[in-house]
Design a protein around this motif. Structure first.
Motif, short mmCIF file in Angstrom:
data_model
loop_
_atom_site.label_atom_id
_atom_site.label_comp_id
_atom_site.label_asym_id
_atom_site.label_seq_id
_atom_site.Cartn_x
_atom_site.Cartn_y
_atom_site.Cartn_z
N PHE A 71 0.86 -1.19 0.00
CA PHE A 71 0.00 0.00 0.00
C PHE A 71 0.90 1.24 0.00
O PHE A 71 1.56 1.57 0.99
N ASP A 72 0.91 1.91 -1.14
CA ASP A 72 1.74 3.09 -1.38
C ASP A 72 0.86 4.32 -1.11
O ASP A 72 0.06 4.71 -1.96
N CYS A 73 0.98 4.87 0.10
CA CYS A 73 0.07 5.96 0.50
C CYS A 73 0.68 7.31 0.14
O CYS A 73 1.70 7.72 0.70
N HIS A 74 0.06 7.98 -0.81
CA HIS A 74 0.53 9.28 -1.28
C HIS A 74 -0.20 10.35 -0.48
O HIS A 74 -1.38 10.62 -0.71
N MET A 75 0.53 10.93 0.46
CA MET A 75 -0.08 11.83 1.44
C MET A 75 -0.09 13.27 0.95
O MET A 75 0.87 14.02 1.14
N MET A 76 -1.18 13.67 0.31
CA MET A 76 -1.32 15.07 -0.12
C MET A 76 -2.02 15.82 0.99
O MET A 76 -3.18 16.21 0.89
N VAL A 77 -1.27 15.98 2.09
CA VAL A 77 -1.84 16.56 3.31
C VAL A 77 -0.91 17.65 3.84
O VAL A 77 0.30 17.61 3.61
#
Ligand code: DX5
Ligand code: ZN
Length: 241
Positions: A71-77
């Motif tokens: 699971f490659d979580c791309h954090m646009m946060v």
């Protein structure tokens, strides 16, 4: 070791009403990782999902010894430090935060590693690659060293945008300087844009619309993978010149 081709379909382009089965379907078609786009409405003008949804899809996807099901979580946060423990608990494997979103990217990498996840660092189209050099040149402590770099090829926030070829010199510069690094590209990738991205040096390919919207996703995934594979040797010769 040479970087491996890794295809990471973005589930943003899937049918969220049946998310777990969409994830299984695309892994069944030969995808390596799942790219999970997390947007908080602050760093980008859009909102997607949070850790509770990741918790629900995690049991549906098996992780295998050959690295599938990551699971490659791309954090646009806006505050990447804030969500690390939630995503670690939810079953995230790779926590890729934006360089632009934090005051202290090295400390953020360390916090991600402390949580048990791998750390990625992402740059937007207008952020130059050389902001990462001081981080990537310092190999003295693996706790502070990122496992992947993400070069965005669209402005983060929405799927289905046009690939920005102007970002390719950054990929080339990073590949030539860091021959073994996992370099991910994200935005507008598909059979018509993979040649330039793979030639530049990207080995981790995110594709949302091009994979989930395809009549034959398996075929698209294999084109993306084979194109990266064909270019691995070329990067080696180029970096020696
Ligand atoms: C954009 C996201 C991308 C996007 C890719 O903010 O980070 O992952 O979903 O989608 P496509 O492949 O449709 O451009
Ligand atoms: Zn993404």
């Amino acid at each position: 070791m040479s970087p491996k081709p890794i295809i990471a379909p973005s589930i943003l382009a899937s049918d969220f009403g049946k998310l777990a089965s969409e994830c299984q379907r695309i892994i069944g078609h030969g995808a390596d990782w799942l790219h999970i786009d997390i947007m908080d409405g602050h760093f980008v003008p859009n909102i997607t999902i949070g850790a509770p949804v990741v918790t629900c899809i995690r049991p549906a996807i098996e992780k295998t010894a050959d690295g599938k099901g990551i699971f490659d979580c791309h954090m646009m946060v806006a505050k990447p430090e804030q969500w690390i423990s939630d995503f670690a608990k939810a079953g995230g494997d790779l926590y890729c935060f934006h360089y632009e979103a934090t005051e202290n990217p090295r400390e953020c990498i360390k916090l991600v590693h402390d949580s048990g996840m791998k750390a990625g660092i992402a740059i937007k189209p207008d952020t130059p690659a050389d902001v990462l050099y001081s981080i990537l040149d310092d190999t003295s402590d693996p706790d502070y060293y990122p496992d992947m770099v993400l070069v965005m090829t669209v402005e983060p926030g929405f799927g289905g945008q046009k690939f920005q070829q102007r970002c390719m010199p950054k990929v080339t510069a990073l590949r030539d300087r860091y021959p073994e690094m996992d370099i991910e590209v994200d935005g507008g990738l598909g059979p018509s844009t993979i040649d330039v991205a793979a030639e530049a040096g990207a080995n981790v390919i995110v594709a949302g619309t091009a994979v989930f919207g395809a009549p034959d996703p398996k075929h698209v995934i294999s084109i993306l993978k084979e194109t990266v594979q064909k270019n691995v040797e070329l990067w080696k010769t180029r970096s020696k010149v």
